[in-house]
Structures are given as C-alpha cells and as structure tokens.
Design a protein around this motif. Structure first.
Motif, PDB file in Angstrom:
ATOM      1  N   LYS A 332       0.942  -1.039   0.022  1.00 13.45           N
ATOM      2  CA  LYS A 332       0.062   0.051  -0.035  1.00 13.45           C
ATOM      3  C   LYS A 332       0.865   1.045  -0.104  1.00 13.45           C
ATOM      4  CE  LYS A 332      -2.740   1.024   3.607  1.00 13.45           C
ATOM      5  NZ  LYS A 332      -3.850   1.122   4.600  1.00 13.45           N
ATOM      6  N   GLU A 333       1.925   1.188   0.764  1.00 15.80           N
ATOM      7  CA  GLU A 333       2.706   2.527   0.906  1.00 15.80           C
ATOM      8  C   GLU A 333       3.443   2.632  -0.527  1.00 15.80           C
ATOM      9  OE1 GLU A 333       1.686   1.231   4.788  1.00 15.80           O
ATOM     10  OE2 GLU A 333       2.547   0.062   3.179  1.00 15.80           O
ATOM     11  N   MET A 336       1.139   4.214  -2.769  1.00 17.12           N
ATOM     12  CA  MET A 336       1.070   5.536  -2.493  1.00 17.12           C
ATOM     13  C   MET A 336       1.873   6.665  -3.066  1.00 17.12           C
ATOM     14  SD  MET A 336      -0.978   5.710   1.240  1.00 17.12           S
ATOM     15  CE  MET A 336       0.011   4.736   2.237  1.00 17.12           C
ATOM     16  N   HIS A 387      -3.073   1.858  -9.257  1.00 17.42           N
ATOM     17  CA  HIS A 387      -2.428   2.049  -7.920  1.00 17.42           C
ATOM     18  C   HIS A 387      -3.499   2.532  -7.047  1.00 17.42           C
ATOM     19  CE1 HIS A 387       1.592   1.078  -8.954  1.00 17.42           C
ATOM     20  NE2 HIS A 387       1.631   1.681  -9.923  1.00 17.42           N
ATOM     21  N   LEU A 388      -4.203   3.425  -7.232  1.00 12.50           N
ATOM     22  CA  LEU A 388      -5.495   4.045  -6.704  1.00 12.50           C
ATOM     23  C   LEU A 388      -6.360   2.724  -6.403  1.00 12.50           C
ATOM     24  CD1 LEU A 388      -6.188   7.457  -8.536  1.00 12.50           C
ATOM     25  CD2 LEU A 388      -5.530   7.252  -6.003  1.00 12.50           C
ATOM     26  N   ILE A 391      -4.877   0.692  -3.539  1.00 14.13           N
ATOM     27  CA  ILE A 391      -4.979   1.499  -2.268  1.00 14.13           C
ATOM     28  C   ILE A 391      -6.050   1.417  -1.741  1.00 14.13           C
ATOM     29  CG2 ILE A 391      -4.543   3.707  -1.232  1.00 14.13           C
ATOM     30  CD1 ILE A 391      -2.582   4.401  -3.268  1.00 14.13           C
ATOM     31  N   GLU A 395      -7.138  -0.613   1.818  1.00 13.80           N
ATOM     32  CA  GLU A 395      -7.716   0.368   3.004  1.00 13.80           C
ATOM     33  C   GLU A 395      -9.165  -0.463   3.402  1.00 13.80           C
ATOM     34  OE1 GLU A 395      -7.605   3.375   5.762  1.00 13.80           O
ATOM     35  OE2 GLU A 395      -6.090   2.660   4.027  1.00 13.80           O
TER      36      GLU A 395
END
Length: 399
Positions: A332-333, A336, A387-388, A391, A395
């Motif tokens: 996730k990082e 981001m 990537h969005l 994420i 989340e």
C-alpha cells in the motif's frame, strides 16, 4: 520519522553531492551538444564514458546493489542517493544506477543461475554492456501483466518466441546486448502462473528493432525506447530465468525497489526545480520589483516546499517498511508513493516553468525535460488508476 543514516551512507551522500556539483551539472549541456553532433544519435557520447570512469574512481559505482548481495545499502539508505541522482537526467547511468539495468541486474542476482550471472550480470555490473526489459505490448493493457499475449513455446531444447513489444527502454543503445523477455509458456495455467521470463540476446536471429519511440518529442538518445518484434526467435531452454510459470512473481519482485528509485529521483527533480525557481525569482525583475518579492511567487515556493517534504517522508517510510517487512507488506505504501511523488514533481516543475516563462519550455534549462520525465512516471510501472484501485482495496480490508 526519519531514521539515522550510517556513517558510510553519509559519506556516500557527501561524495555524490560533490560529484554532481563538480562533474554532472557542468556537463549536461556538453552531453546535449555531443549528441547533436553525432552522425548516429545512438552512439555513446565520449563524456559519458569519461564521467563513468571518474565515478568508479570516486567509489560511486553500483550504489543500487541491495544489502543482501554483499556490502550493499538498504532501500532506505539508497533512497537518499536516488534523490541526489534524480536532480539530473544524465546522472544515474554515470554511477551504473540507471533503469532498466538496475532492475535487470537485481533479477539476475535473485533468479539467475551461475552461468547466466557470469555471462550477463558480471558485464552489466562493470558497465560494459546494457540491457532492456521487454514486457509491455502495444495490443493489450500491459499494466495488467496477466494480459501479456507473447508466446514462448517449447520445441525440444529450445524456446520459440513470437511477440510484439514496445517501450523497451535502452534497446536502441548500441551497447544493449541482452533482453529479459516476458511471455506466456502456459496460456491455460492458473492466471498468475502462465508467464515466464527468458533471456534473449539482442543479436539472436528474429529480434528486430522496428523504431525508437519518443516521449513528448524526446527520443532520449543514445538509449531510447524501442518497439521490438520477435519473429520465430529461438533460444536454448537454459536461458529460462528461475522456473516456468514464475514470470509474474519475478516481475512483482523487480518492481518493488524500482518504484522507490523512481519516486526518490522524482523528488530530486522537484528539489532542483524549486532551487532554479528561487534563483530565477530572486534575480528577475518584473513590474518594478524582483519576482521573489511578489506574494504569489512566495506562495508557490511555500506550497512546493510543503509538497516535497511530504512526498519525501512518505517515500522514505515506504522504503523503510519494505526493508523491515518486505515488499508485499509495504504494497500500500509503495502504491501511495507511486501516486504522490510524480504528482508533486510535476506540480513543482510546472511552477518553475511558469516563473521562467519562455525559457522554461526551452532546451536552455532542464525543466522541460524533467517535466516530460515526471509525466511519464504516472504511467511507468502501472498508471495512477491501477495504484489508486489497489490502495482503496487494501484500505477497505481494514473495515
């Protein structure tokens, strides 16, 4: 939080900054001039080899090598060096830290056998040859690696390869001798186990460079980005990397560190743009006073500083998490920063271009080339939307 750096890393940072000041920035225009004077734009300018030798002598060579392969650096430590190198598009190759070679070398370190390492990894580490990575295809959305349509068919002791690839960075370089090729060995297998990677020497019959591609008009000579066709290309089965069906796994392992490198270099480009912006604003007079005295200019300087600091902290956090827990845990990082760093770099460079006016879009300053590079990063290694999506999905798992 920022972690303390080892004395070795601090020393490398100091030496790298001095090298950039003494040799890289002063030779950027000479590099451009030599390229323009070449009869063949894909011939290597002499200044490149001269500066590579100086970098070797200064102990600034193969800085990317991961800690698990000798006396290398952690991702967190190397990230600081990437930022410095990212201030110049000329710099990474001078230290043998240029994409796609770093990723290819890491793949060979982790997945190559002894013979493959001797034949290809050793000369790459010496900087004597270059390589390319052939994954992206013009007919499919290649951000989803399971879409890859290239065929790798076993025929006795050989693989027969047929494919159309493009955006193979470095393939036009006259020193490019090896390609890491990704294609399907088992189209009917499990979705993430259909793909394999094979080493294909560029002089193999049937490997045809169709054309160099441009990025916003830049051909990025002498390295370039090629469209390559593979027509009944035959290589021995010993050229297989790792195992059949492990291509997707290798690709994911390759991309983790590479995204850290891209993002920190983008932050370095933003830092240089802000530096140029401030100097320009301080020395340029318009409507009776220096630009730096105008409120709107001070606002964009402040916004730029805030964004750069945020992007750097997030990227270093991702690098440290990858060091401590592995790329999978830091997924996730990493996603981001792949969103944030190019956006910030584009914002800051765009502001600098605006302050420079016409000069900002010219070849006299590095801003236009850095902007084009940063914009491309929003597609390289997966577009923002991919990537969005990841994420958001990661989340939502918390709930």
């Amino acid at each position: 939080m920022l972690l303390p750096l080892s004395e070795r890393t601090k020393n490398l940072i100091s030496k790298l900054e001095n090298f950039m000041d003494d040799f890289v920035y002063p030779n950027e225009q000479l590099f451009d001039q030599q390229i323009k004077e070449m009869e063949n734009r894909w011939t290597i300018p002499s200044i490149i080899e001269e500066l590579k030798e100086k970098a070797k002598q200064a102990g600034l060579w193969n800085l990317f090598v991961p800690r698990e392969y000798g006396e290398g650096l952690s991702n967190y430590e190397y990230a600081h060096l990437c930022e410095i190198m990212g201030r110049s598009l000329l710099a990474p190759e001078l230290f043998n830290c240029n994409a796609p070679d770093t990723g290819n070398m890491e793949v060979l370190m982790k997945y190559g056998n002894d013979e493959q390492k001797k034949q290809w990894l050793d000369p790459l580490l010496e900087g004597n040859i270059r390589s390319c990575f052939t994954m992206t295809e013009p007919q499919v959305a290649s951000s989803d690696a399971t879409n890859i349509q290239s065929h790798i068919v076993r025929d006795g002791d050989e693989y027969v390869i047929n494919a159309k690839k493009w955006w193979s960075t470095g393939a036009v370089d006259t020193r490019c001798e090896i390609a890491i090729f990704m294609g399907k060995t088992d189209p009917t297998g499990p979705r993430h186990e259909q793909q394999s990677m094979v080493l294909v020497p560029m002089n193999t019959p049937g490997v045809k460079i169709i054309r160099p591609l441009t990025v916003f008009g830049y051909d990025h000579a002498p390295h370039g980005h090629a469209e390559i066709h593979f027509e009944n290309v035959r290589v021995p089965i010993t050229n297989l990397l790792y195992k059949e069906g492990k291509g997707f796994e290798i690709a994911q392992a390759r991309l983790g560190p590479g995204r850290i490198h891209h993002c920190m270099r983008a932050i370095g480009a933003a830092e240089r743009a802000l530096e140029l912006l401030c100097k320009r604003a301080s020395g340029r007079v318009a409507f009776g006073s220096p630009l730096a005295e105008k409120g709107v200019i001070r606002e964009i300087i402040a916004e730029s500083r805030i964004e750069i600091e945020q992007a750097r902290l997030l990227t270093l956090h991702a690098a440290n998490k990858m060091d401590q827990e592995g790329a999978k845990s830091a997924r996730k990082e990493i996603a981001m920063i792949k969103i944030v760093a190019p956006r910030v770099s584009l914002n800051v460079i765009d502001r600098a271009i605006q302050v420079f006016g016409g000069a900002g879009v010219s070849e006299d300053f590095p801003l236009a080339a850095h902007w084009a590079n940063a914009r491309t990063l929003r597609i390289v290694d997966g577009p923002d939307q991919v990537h969005l999506r990841d994420i958001g999905r990661l989340e939502l798992r918390n709930y």
